[in-house]
Motif scaffolding. Structure first.
Motif, PDB file in Angstrom:
ATOM      1  N   LEU A 299      45.482  45.818  35.804  1.00 46.55           N
ATOM      2  CA  LEU A 299      44.266  45.530  35.473  1.00 46.55           C
ATOM      3  C   LEU A 299      43.495  44.410  36.410  1.00 46.55           C
ATOM      4  O   LEU A 299      42.174  44.516  36.777  1.00 46.55           O
ATOM      5  N   ALA A 300      44.084  43.689  36.823  1.00 47.59           N
ATOM      6  CA  ALA A 300      43.868  42.825  37.830  1.00 47.59           C
ATOM      7  C   ALA A 300      43.528  43.426  39.192  1.00 47.59           C
ATOM      8  O   ALA A 300      42.326  43.174  39.641  1.00 47.59           O
ATOM      9  N   THR A 301      43.969  44.618  39.153  1.00 45.36           N
ATOM     10  CA  THR A 301      43.972  45.411  40.544  1.00 45.36           C
ATOM     11  C   THR A 301      42.825  46.195  40.770  1.00 45.36           C
ATOM     12  O   THR A 301      42.025  46.235  41.838  1.00 45.36           O
ATOM     13  N   ILE A 302      43.067  47.104  39.283  1.00 52.07           N
ATOM     14  CA  ILE A 302      41.709  47.574  38.774  1.00 52.07           C
ATOM     15  C   ILE A 302      40.110  47.218  39.105  1.00 52.07           C
ATOM     16  O   ILE A 302      39.304  47.305  39.236  1.00 52.07           O
ATOM     17  N   ALA A 303      40.033  45.790  38.624  1.00 51.52           N
ATOM     18  CA  ALA A 303      39.180  44.522  38.835  1.00 51.52           C
ATOM     19  C   ALA A 303      38.794  44.482  40.340  1.00 51.52           C
ATOM     20  O   ALA A 303      37.568  44.521  40.858  1.00 51.52           O
ATOM     21  N   ALA A 304      39.908  44.325  41.318  1.00 53.76           N
ATOM     22  CA  ALA A 304      39.450  44.227  42.189  1.00 53.76           C
ATOM     23  C   ALA A 304      38.713  44.911  43.074  1.00 53.76           C
ATOM     24  O   ALA A 304      37.980  45.007  43.645  1.00 53.76           O
ATOM     25  N   LYS A 305      39.460  46.470  42.678  1.00 53.12           N
ATOM     26  CA  LYS A 305      38.670  47.600  43.807  1.00 53.12           C
ATOM     27  C   LYS A 305      37.162  47.998  42.730  1.00 53.12           C
ATOM     28  O   LYS A 305      36.581  48.588  43.130  1.00 53.12           O
ATOM     29  N   GLN A 306      37.667  47.634  41.231  1.00 55.80           N
ATOM     30  CA  GLN A 306      35.954  48.332  40.594  1.00 55.80           C
ATOM     31  C   GLN A 306      35.463  49.620  40.871  1.00 55.80           C
ATOM     32  O   GLN A 306      34.515  49.662  41.342  1.00 55.80           O
ATOM     33  N   PRO A 307      36.784  51.405  40.692  1.00 55.08           N
ATOM     34  CA  PRO A 307      36.970  52.247  40.576  1.00 55.08           C
ATOM     35  C   PRO A 307      36.117  52.566  39.791  1.00 55.08           C
ATOM     36  O   PRO A 307      36.028  52.845  38.671  1.00 55.08           O
ATOM     37  N   ARG A 308      34.420  52.625  40.191  1.00 55.24           N
ATOM     38  CA  ARG A 308      33.387  52.972  38.517  1.00 55.24           C
ATOM     39  C   ARG A 308      33.575  54.539  37.796  1.00 55.24           C
ATOM     40  O   ARG A 308      32.822  54.605  36.472  1.00 55.24           O
ATOM     41  N   ASN A 309      34.271  55.102  38.312  1.00 59.18           N
ATOM     42  CA  ASN A 309      34.710  56.237  37.307  1.00 59.18           C
ATOM     43  C   ASN A 309      35.812  56.218  37.099  1.00 59.18           C
ATOM     44  O   ASN A 309      36.550  57.271  36.456  1.00 59.18           O
ATOM     45  N   LEU A 310      36.501  54.998  36.768  1.00 64.84           N
ATOM     46  CA  LEU A 310      37.845  54.999  35.837  1.00 64.84           C
ATOM     47  C   LEU A 310      37.496  54.187  34.576  1.00 64.84           C
ATOM     48  O   LEU A 310      36.658  53.362  34.823  1.00 64.84           O
ATOM     49  N   THR A 311      38.146  55.083  32.911  1.00 62.39           N
ATOM     50  CA  THR A 311      37.804  53.938  32.567  1.00 62.39           C
ATOM     51  C   THR A 311      39.178  54.468  31.687  1.00 62.39           C
ATOM     52  O   THR A 311      40.469  54.815  32.183  1.00 62.39           O
ATOM     53  N   ILE A 312      40.092  53.205  31.353  1.00 63.49           N
ATOM     54  CA  ILE A 312      41.231  52.317  30.946  1.00 63.49           C
ATOM     55  C   ILE A 312      40.698  53.215  28.873  1.00 63.49           C
ATOM     56  O   ILE A 312      39.671  51.513  28.184  1.00 63.49           O
ATOM     57  N   VAL A 313      40.596  53.647  28.411  1.00 66.41           N
ATOM     58  CA  VAL A 313      41.022  54.043  26.894  1.00 66.41           C
ATOM     59  C   VAL A 313      42.766  53.057  25.715  1.00 66.41           C
ATOM     60  O   VAL A 313      43.699  53.993  26.235  1.00 66.41           O
ATOM     61  N   VAL A 314      42.723  51.865  26.376  1.00 67.05           N
ATOM     62  CA  VAL A 314      43.820  51.640  25.224  1.00 67.05           C
ATOM     63  C   VAL A 314      43.573  52.325  23.269  1.00 67.05           C
ATOM     64  O   VAL A 314      42.998  51.186  23.101  1.00 67.05           O
TER      65      VAL A 314
END
Length: 198
Positions: free
Chosen positions: A90-105
């Protein structure tokens, strides 16, 4: 136990089916175990990438896919145990900020594949707070089927990274097993993207 987790939660299969029906063109990556069964039960698609035995690998794979396919919505559907194993992603995802990505937990507060032991999310860990702490501001939770519509809207909008914690009932629906042939899944998925197998 955190107060939110004490809510009854939503039926996992019903939520996943509604979610996927609302985003028919999304590329879907599943966490191992129950998340894969739920996605497969909602209807197999060439654009579904089922993971087997890659504990903690769903979110990083989704990140790479979102960066490689910026014009497509990428949806990772996983469980609380699998996401906890890969929490650093999640830290790397936040650093890259891809607007087209959704994580559903899909969070039942248990490790469903190893005997339903309580997971950290039912022992005080607030996954939404963790995601926001890493820098994913579009993080929220829901415990209702109606909350699915907002997740769908955000997937379609593709205007920020989205993290959706879905509180589900702690039950185990009948297993619906997707294909377990890794090369087949990979090549079929590549074909859905117009790429040649390798």
């Amino acid at each position: 136990m955190n107060q939110t987790q004490q809510k009854p939660g939503v039926q996992r299969r019903e939520f996943v089916a509604r979610l996927l029906a609302g985003v028919p063109d999304a590329l879907v990556v599943t966490g191992l175990g129950s998340a894969s069964y739920d996605v497969y039960a909602a209807g197999d698609r060439d654009s579904n990438y089922y993971l087997w035995g890659a504990m903690g690998g769903a979110a990083p794979l989704g990140l790479g896919l979102a960066l490689a396919q910026p014009d497509k919505s990428v949806v990772v559907i996983t469980g609380d145990g699998e996401q906890l194993m890969g929490i650093g992603s999640l830290a790397t995802i936040a650093a890259k900020q891809p607007r087209n990505l959704t994580i559903v937990v899909l969070d039942n507060g248990h490790f469903g594949e190893t005997g339903m032991q309580r997971s950290h999310s039912s022992l005080g860990t607030d996954l939404v707070a963790v995601a926001k702490g890493f820098g994913i501001q579009g993080a929220s939770s829901t415990d209702s089927l109606e909350g699915c519509d907002e997740v769908i809207r955000r997937i379609q909008a593709r205007d920020e990274v989205t993290f959706a914690q879905v509180f589900i009932e702690a039950n185990e629906p009948p297993r619906m097993l997707p294909p377990r042939d890794g090369p087949f899944i990979k090549n079929r998925f590549r074909g859905a993207l117009g790429l040649q197998p390798f």
